[in-house]
Design an enzyme around this catalytic site. Structure first.
Site: not given
Ligand code: NAD
Ligand code: UFG
Length: 336
Positions: A125, A149, A153
């Site tokens: 991330s 979290y 990572k």
């Molecule tokens: P998500 O929660 O939709 O998907 C993650 C999946 O992992 C879920 O289906 C959950 O059931 C499964 N899971 C969790 N722990 C487990 C375990 N111990 N064993 C088996 N399955 C397990 O999340 P996502 O948004 O698809 O994110 C996927 C990956 O990308 C995550 O590692 C997340 O940290 C990373 N990531 C997501 C974002 C974002 O904004 N969505 C940003 C940066 C990184």
């Molecule tokens: N925001 C609002 N109102 C809301 C939610 C978000 O104003 O209700 C704003 C936040 O302040 C930020 C932007 O919208 O400026 C995006 O916020 P998000 O929560 O959608 O995303 P972030 O950038 O805070 O977080 C994301 C992922 C995290 C990751 C982070 C850094 O969700 O998992 O990027 O990579 F850690």
């Protein structure tokens, strides 16, 4: 034909990646404990692609079940999405996050090592850039975190890097995602947050549906063009395609390689609100509130390494991201 194990494959990004993998001709095996997704996602993937995937309801914390998947399938490579991902929750439940994300990854690595499968693409991330680096973020910057979290990572990247040092056969690509949003064009799969969403676009979607009254804009006094926070939003389908390019890279290159997946462009909260209003044809009421603790003013990627090493770049713009999010939300008002 190569077989790819997708951990977290029924989740948001995992499910979109499974679709792209199947459409590119890979065999897909999913491992997920369904802690944040539903098994019906497997049917949706089949509905889109016409191809069934093998699904294991299994927890990475259960080493024996994880190993069994490698015994029963000849896995060529792993894409590792499984993990817990809510920043705020990780502050409240640090042990659960460290145990699940790091413990789960260590078990996965053990099972891979025993099966002599040493190629992995990991979901990292942009959060690993911490709060002290300046945008645009480049891959050689130092990594750090501000919450459990984020530390998971940083630490998992370190563990994977150490594996490549200890054994030269390992290929690891750590993909540092910026802000994934949107949904599959079909509206069959998308993001399915439990309860009230934490992230911007899922929250706006609920306001557009009429389930939440207004969006709280967390601060309009940042040093950004309109004062609201700027992020590098990336369409989940573009992101999914980046994983296919990373798999190909891992097949040809050993060692540890972090790569940003973003568009390189930042959008402010208010720009996203405007784009969403256009996509859904509704007004999104907003109320400006104080900044959210831990938020930074801006985050966006330097994307040249992904272009150079993977031959990949994001193609879809913020309008398309909002259109596809709204299409999915309308078709699945109660979630998937
Ligand atoms: P998500 O929660 O939709 O998907 C993650 C999946 O992992 C879920 O289906 C959950 O059931 C499964 N899971 C969790 N722990 C487990 C375990 N111990 N064993 C088996 N399955 C397990 O999340 P996502 O948004 O698809 O994110 C996927 C990956 O990308 C995550 O590692 C997340 O940290 C990373 N990531 C997501 C974002 C974002 O904004 N969505 C940003 C940066 C990184
Ligand atoms: N925001 C609002 N109102 C809301 C939610 C978000 O104003 O209700 C704003 C936040 O302040 C930020 C932007 O919208 O400026 C995006 O916020 P998000 O929560 O959608 O995303 P972030 O950038 O805070 O977080 C994301 C992922 C995290 C990751 C982070 C850094 O969700 O998992 O990027 O990579 F850690």
């Amino acid at each position: 034909m190569q077989t790819i194990l997708v951990t977290g494959g029924t989740g948001f990004i995992g499910s979109h990646t499974c679709v792209e993998l199947i459409q590119a001709g890979y065999d897909v095996v999913i491992l997920d404990n369904l802690s944040n997704s539903k098994e019906s996602c497997v049917d949706r993937i089949k509905e889109i692609t016409g191809v069934g995937v093998k699904f294991y309801k299994a927890d990475l914390l259960d080493l024996e079940s994880t190993k069994r998947i490698f015994d029963e399938n000849k896995i060529d490579s792993v894409i590792h999405f499984a993990g817990l991902k809510a920043v705020g929750e990780s502050v409240e439940k640090p042990l659960e996050y460290y145990e699940n994300n790091i413990g789960g990854t260590i078990n996965l690595i053990k099972a891979m090592r025993d099966a002599n499968c040493k190629s992995i693409v990991f979901s990292s991330s942009a959060t690993v850039y911490g709060v002290n680096n300046k945008v645009p973020y480049t891959e050689e910057m130092t990594t750090s975190a501000t919450n459990p979290y984020g530390y998971t990572k940083v630490m998992i990247e370190q563990i994977l890097n150490d594996m490549t040092v200890s054994d030269k056969d390992w290929s690891v690509v750590a993909l540092r995602y910026f802000n994934p949003i949107g949904a599959h064009e079909s509206g069959l799969i998308g993001e399915n947050p439990n309860g009230i969403p934490n992230n911007l676009v899922p929250y706006i979607a609920q306001v557009a549906l009429g389930k939440l009254e207004h969006l709280r804009v967390f601060g309009d006094d940042y040093e950004t063009p309109d004062g609201t926070g700027v992020r590098d939003y990336i369409h989940v389908t573009d992101l999914a395609k980046g994983h296919l390019a990373a798999l190909e890279y891992a097949a040809e290159n050993k060692g540890f390689q972090p790569i940003n997946l973003g568009t390189g462009n930042g959008s402010s909260v208010m720009e996203v609100v405007k784009a969403y209003e256009k996509a859904c044809g509704k007004n999104i009421p907003v109320v400006v509130t104080p900044r959210r603790a831990g938020d930074i003013a801006e985050s966006y990627a330097e994307t040249s390494l992904a272009k150079k090493l993977l031959g990949w770049e994001a193609k879809l713009d913020i309008s398309k991201m909002c259109e596809d999010s709204w299409n999915f939300t309308m078709k699945n008002p109660e979630g998937m």
